[in-house]
Design an enzyme around this catalytic site. Structure first.
Site, PDB file in Angstrom:
ATOM      1  N   ASP A 147     -30.312  49.183  17.759  1.00  0.00           N
ATOM      2  CA  ASP A 147     -30.580  47.886  17.149  1.00  0.00           C
ATOM      3  C   ASP A 147     -31.627  47.137  17.959  1.00  0.00           C
ATOM      4  O   ASP A 147     -31.736  47.314  19.176  1.00  0.00           O
ATOM      5  CB  ASP A 147     -29.303  47.038  17.107  1.00  0.00           C
ATOM      6  CG  ASP A 147     -28.230  47.642  16.224  1.00  0.00           C
ATOM      7  OD1 ASP A 147     -28.562  48.470  15.355  1.00  0.00           O
ATOM      8  OD2 ASP A 147     -27.047  47.274  16.411  1.00  0.00           O
ATOM      9  N   ARG A 148     -32.350  46.266  17.284  1.00  0.00           N
ATOM     10  CA  ARG A 148     -33.354  45.459  17.974  1.00  0.00           C
ATOM     11  C   ARG A 148     -32.738  44.696  19.149  1.00  0.00           C
ATOM     12  O   ARG A 148     -33.335  44.599  20.225  1.00  0.00           O
ATOM     13  CB  ARG A 148     -33.984  44.463  16.993  1.00  0.00           C
ATOM     14  CG  ARG A 148     -35.023  43.555  17.630  1.00  0.00           C
ATOM     15  CD  ARG A 148     -35.433  42.437  16.691  1.00  0.00           C
ATOM     16  NE  ARG A 148     -36.453  41.597  17.299  1.00  0.00           N
ATOM     17  CZ  ARG A 148     -36.896  40.462  16.756  1.00  0.00           C
ATOM     18  NH1 ARG A 148     -36.396  40.034  15.608  1.00  0.00           N
ATOM     19  NH2 ARG A 148     -37.820  39.746  17.376  1.00  0.00           N
TER      20      ARG A 148
END
Length: 289
Positions: A147-148
């Site tokens: 995930d970012r």
């Protein structure tokens, strides 16, 4: 947004943030891409050159649609150019990833929080794959994701052969993945296995309590599967949301801390040399409770 019909095409423009979604059909054989864009938009060539480099321009020629960066690319009549210009996104400055291991056919990196795993139609200059391409001057292929908001170890392939082999290792669960997570409250057991399906698919997380202090528990998490948001969903599902989780936890958008989730170790057999590889973040880099 204001929608404008120009030459039969719907152009969406947000003048507050300069967001432009536009489709342009080239009418002149061998016209240069930069000139076609400049003639069809209100953007300067300098701004357009930067936008091209940052990956927000796409070209459909025949049946294929690909990201295009070449400023002076000659176009054919009927080629379709798609511009996804978002001033806020394009002005973002990504944190730089650090190279941990270079095996030529693939490399392993520390991805800082805030860096995307891959780009979108709006650009890829804040994506690990593009940052690695520019750093090593090699093609980059995504073989797994973080995930970012998650920091930690990521692998990037540089040949299609390596991408295929590494992707198969992940799919066959032959890569051991270890994370650290900081959760709210005192974790009520030393070890726990969560086997709750995600989106109807098997998802298995093994959790070990490392430390507890200041009403926070530091957990080691080993996952057998790699479902989307697996660790975040599993921990939130047993009422131990990860600190800084705005999606599944208690953090609001103004929460001062990043998501306290980090990929700290990968362990696998190199598909090229058949030698075992174990790579782990240094203690200095690891998140603390």
């Amino acid at each position: 947004f204001i929608s404008v019909i120009l030459n039969g095409f719907n152009i969406k423009i947000n003048f507050m943030q300069r967001i432009i979604e536009q489709k342009i059909i080239n009418q002149t054989n061998q016209a240069l891409l930069i000139n076609v864009l400049a003639d069809a938009t209100s953007l300067s060539k300098q701004v357009l050159k930067s936008a091209l480099d940052k990956g927000c321009v796409w070209l459909k020629s025949g049946k294929k649609t690909n990201r295009v960066r070449r400023v002076k690319k000659p176009l054919k009549v009927g080629d379709e150019v798609f511009l996804y210009f978002n001033e806020k996104i394009l002005s973002s400055i990504p944190a730089e990833p650090d190279l941990l291991l270079d095996k030529k056919d693939y490399s392993i990196w520390f991805k800082p929080a805030g860096v995307f795993a891959q780009g979108s139609k709006w650009g890829d200059h804040c994506a690990l794959t593009r940052l690695v391409e520019k750093a090593l001057d090699r093609n980059s292929f995504l073989v797994h994701r973080l995930d970012r908001a998650t920091s930690g170890i990521m692998m990037v392939a540089h040949t299609k052969h390596a991408a295929r082999d590494l992707s198969k290792l992940f799919a066959d669960r032959k890569i051991n993945k270890t994370y650290l997570a900081v959760v709210e409250g005192e974790f009520n057991t030393d070890m726990l296995t969560i086997n709750e399906k995600i989106d109807g698919k098997s998802a298995i997380s093994h959790i070990k309590l490392l430390t507890f202090a200041n009403n926070r528990s530091l957990l080691e998490v080993r996952i057998e599967t790699g479902r989307k948001h697996q660790i975040r969903k599993h921990l939130s599902g047993i009422n131990y949301p990860i600190i800084g989780d705005r999606l599944y936890g208690n953090a609001d958008k103004n929460h001062p801390e990043d998501l306290q989730l980090q990929a700290i170790q990968l362990e696998f057999t190199c598909p090229i040399t058949q030698q075992p590889i174990q790579i782990e973040l240094s203690d200095k880099r690891k998140i603390k409770s």
